[in-house]
Design an enzyme around this catalytic site. Sequence first.
Site, PDB file in Angstrom:
ATOM      1  N   THR A   1       0.811  -1.223   0.000  1.00  0.00           N
ATOM      2  CA  THR A   1       0.000   0.000   0.000  1.00  0.00           C
ATOM      3  C   THR A   1       0.845   1.274   0.000  1.00  0.00           C
ATOM      4  O   THR A   1       0.307   2.367  -0.134  1.00  0.00           O
ATOM      5  CB  THR A   1      -0.963   0.025   1.209  1.00  0.00           C
ATOM      6  OG1 THR A   1      -0.188  -0.196   2.390  1.00  0.00           O
ATOM      7  CG2 THR A   1      -2.021  -1.048   1.093  1.00  0.00           C
TER       8      THR A   1
ATOM      9  N   ILE B   1      13.889  -4.951  -1.805  1.00  0.00           N
ATOM     10  CA  ILE B   1      14.160  -3.878  -2.758  1.00  0.00           C
ATOM     11  C   ILE B   1      14.662  -2.631  -2.029  1.00  0.00           C
ATOM     12  O   ILE B   1      15.460  -1.862  -2.557  1.00  0.00           O
ATOM     13  CB  ILE B   1      12.863  -3.524  -3.533  1.00  0.00           C
ATOM     14  CG1 ILE B   1      12.239  -4.790  -4.161  1.00  0.00           C
ATOM     15  CG2 ILE B   1      13.108  -2.444  -4.570  1.00  0.00           C
ATOM     16  CD1 ILE B   1      13.136  -5.544  -5.104  1.00  0.00           C
TER      17      ILE B   1
ATOM     18  N   TYR C   1      20.127  -3.476 -16.548  1.00  0.00           N
ATOM     19  CA  TYR C   1      19.232  -3.144 -17.657  1.00  0.00           C
ATOM     20  C   TYR C   1      20.054  -2.931 -18.924  1.00  0.00           C
ATOM     21  O   TYR C   1      19.661  -3.339 -20.017  1.00  0.00           O
ATOM     22  CB  TYR C   1      18.403  -1.882 -17.371  1.00  0.00           C
ATOM     23  CG  TYR C   1      17.743  -1.824 -16.008  1.00  0.00           C
ATOM     24  CD1 TYR C   1      17.481  -2.978 -15.274  1.00  0.00           C
ATOM     25  CD2 TYR C   1      17.376  -0.597 -15.443  1.00  0.00           C
ATOM     26  CE1 TYR C   1      16.895  -2.905 -14.018  1.00  0.00           C
ATOM     27  CE2 TYR C   1      16.788  -0.525 -14.194  1.00  0.00           C
ATOM     28  CZ  TYR C   1      16.554  -1.687 -13.485  1.00  0.00           C
ATOM     29  OH  TYR C   1      15.987  -1.606 -12.248  1.00  0.00           O
TER      30      TYR C   1
ATOM     31  N   GLU D   1      31.275  -4.447  -8.958  1.00  0.00           N
ATOM     32  CA  GLU D   1      31.696  -3.084  -8.654  1.00  0.00           C
ATOM     33  C   GLU D   1      32.937  -3.145  -7.780  1.00  0.00           C
ATOM     34  O   GLU D   1      33.293  -4.202  -7.264  1.00  0.00           O
ATOM     35  CB  GLU D   1      30.616  -2.351  -7.840  1.00  0.00           C
ATOM     36  CG  GLU D   1      29.340  -2.102  -8.574  1.00  0.00           C
ATOM     37  CD  GLU D   1      28.252  -1.493  -7.688  1.00  0.00           C
ATOM     38  OE1 GLU D   1      27.174  -1.242  -8.207  1.00  0.00           O
ATOM     39  OE2 GLU D   1      28.490  -1.293  -6.478  1.00  0.00           O
TER      40      GLU D   1
ATOM     41  N   HIS E   1      26.250   3.506  -4.139  1.00  0.00           N
ATOM     42  CA  HIS E   1      25.937   2.292  -3.387  1.00  0.00           C
ATOM     43  C   HIS E   1      26.755   2.254  -2.098  1.00  0.00           C
ATOM     44  O   HIS E   1      27.945   2.551  -2.112  1.00  0.00           O
ATOM     45  CB  HIS E   1      26.298   1.039  -4.204  1.00  0.00           C
ATOM     46  CG  HIS E   1      25.317   0.758  -5.308  1.00  0.00           C
ATOM     47  ND1 HIS E   1      25.660   0.034  -6.419  1.00  0.00           N
ATOM     48  CD2 HIS E   1      24.023   1.092  -5.454  1.00  0.00           C
ATOM     49  CE1 HIS E   1      24.599  -0.063  -7.212  1.00  0.00           C
ATOM     50  NE2 HIS E   1      23.603   0.576  -6.656  1.00  0.00           N
TER      51      HIS E   1
END
Lengths: 307, 393
Positions: free
Chosen positions: A17, A100, A170, A220, A258
């Site tokens: 929600t 996530i 991606y 990385e 990060h």
Amino acid sequence: MAILITPTTKILIQGITGEFGARHTRLSLDYGTQVVAGVTPGKGGQHFEHQGHRVPIFNSVAEAARATGATVSAIFVPPPFAADAILEAVDADLDLAVAITEGIPIRDMIRVKRARQGRRTRLVGPNCPGLVTPGTGPGSKGGCRIGIAPGYIHRPGHVGVVSRSGTLTYEAVFQLTSKGIGQSTCVGIGGDPVNGTSHLDVIKLFNADPDTHGLIMIGEIGGSAEVEAARWVREHCRKPVAGFIAGATAPAGRRMGHAGAVIGGHEDTAAAKIAIFRECGIEVAATPSDMADALLRSAAARGIKLS
Amino acid sequence: MNIHEYQAKALFEKYGVPVPKGAAARSQEEFATALAQLPEGPTMVKSQIHAGGRGKGTFTNGFKGGVKFCADKAAALTMAGNMLGQTLVTAQTGPAGRRVQTVYFTVASDIKKEYYLAILLDRASSRPVIVASTEGGVEIEKVAHETPEKITKVRVDPAYGLAEFQVRDLIAALGLTGAEAKNAAKLIRNLYTCFWETDAAMVEVNPLITTPAGEVLALDAKVSFDDNALFRHPEITALRDLNEEDPKEIEASKYSLSYIALDGNIACLVNGAGLAMSTMDIIKHFGGTPANFLDVGGGASKDQVVAAFKIILGDPNVKGILVNIFGGIMDCNVIAQGIVEAVREVGLKLPLVVRLEGNNVEAGKATLAASGLTLVSGGTMADAAQKIVRLVA
């Protein structure tokens, strides 16, 4: 075939929600993913509605899993409460929890990781884009999308992608798809220094998956997870592997976006990791534009045709 | 987030980690008040900046040494005047150095022997690790490289906390006995509590010393915190010193942009940390030098893009800009509109290469083309990087 998730995997969303969780739940439903439940404490009994979908909301993960048969959770809970949300998924004995959330305190993750020991639930993330197993519909619809990755750039096929970075994943997927090469599963393991599933864990799964014919490993600066994975590849993996390490120009001691992307010593620099990749027979992409081509070179050298 | 030595020592004292008595001063007027809190006798004067190598540093006015021993308080008062307001250059500050805005006076301790003690995250085991060495007061990386057998590491199980046998192992490794062992054990336990409770990313004591009187003291203190945990430590967040940060980085953090200044001349604006890092790398690969790391995040708004352009252009070294956006979920057209607005608002004169890919990319490219702006479109990352490198050459 794929690893960890398939188009029939039933998933629940912790934090369904919230604005962030709701937006990506809608996108996953559009993609054709089996989102069967949501969890928001205090909102049990309500429903999440979108384009004819009516997803029941529960107060707890255990309740949601029991009622719907969900085996995987995607966690979109804000940082102060995210560690608790992961522990709840672990306590409910789910197969997989995908966190996530970005910005979870490291101390919380140290405790979560310890609490997971000996439990059956695998954790992917936190601070990760999630996983995608592409489907066979237009724009790879009908697949399983857990998290925030753009589904439409994928194409079903036989290359496994594992990465600490979302947008670099991606980029790699887009290059593959543009060349007509599909993916079995793409796994974003996240950019935090303390995370659940490592590069090596994912590579072992890809290696054992008969439907994955080649791998791209994206890493990385910071830590030694990529090095550990590369050494295992040298000993055990007979599939073509391409690798890329971001951060060759990053200054030491600075956190590059990060939390885990920081050079602490001379062994976690990009140059050191790239050198070890080469030693281990991994085809190194010279630039991020070269990731798919690097895999094709590695496959060609082994006489393997990827699709 | 980093803090100053004097702040770290105040934190240590709160947790029962003994430090030499000290007092900080921010102005000439405060020198006397600070010194009045210390006993007469040998006194150390220490420049407070967020960088190591202070003792061997040089001020831009030629004065050598950012940490000085003085025989008495009168000498310390004069010495502090040489440091305050001056710019100190050390191996870690870069050539620009840092302006000393606080001076810290401490009692000069009698040193029997120097040791090294630190607590940080061990990424491989996902546990806190305590690192101790008999070689203190020197660079620990050097010790680790040349004499690794002189370094002892103890990993702490977060479910149980620091165990007594582990404390004994550390004491034994440091070769301490009697009163020194007892004092050091207490110090280690308290330092661990300090590390854990404050969500520290690292606490480093170099050197840790023993004195002829059997005391064990943290002679220096370096502490940094996990930025992700600051929300639950307002008292620590209050210790942030904006003077120690790049003004452009402060401005960026206001817009939730992740920006780090570098010394090249090609600025970049990218979405995603991994892509941002590799955009810097690809600029270097094709012979250019990146001016910054800049991640606008996964859901960049027009306002953020405008702010990002202003920050980038605040760096006088910038000779060209590369925008690299992979719009996964993010709409490329929204980014394109942000770029057009930003370029108009700041009146951009420098070469600009834009590489857009992903969601609604055709509309984004059309927006850029219709804007009438003189920008160059890049196809792949490699193509875009080569173009901007050529344009600034």
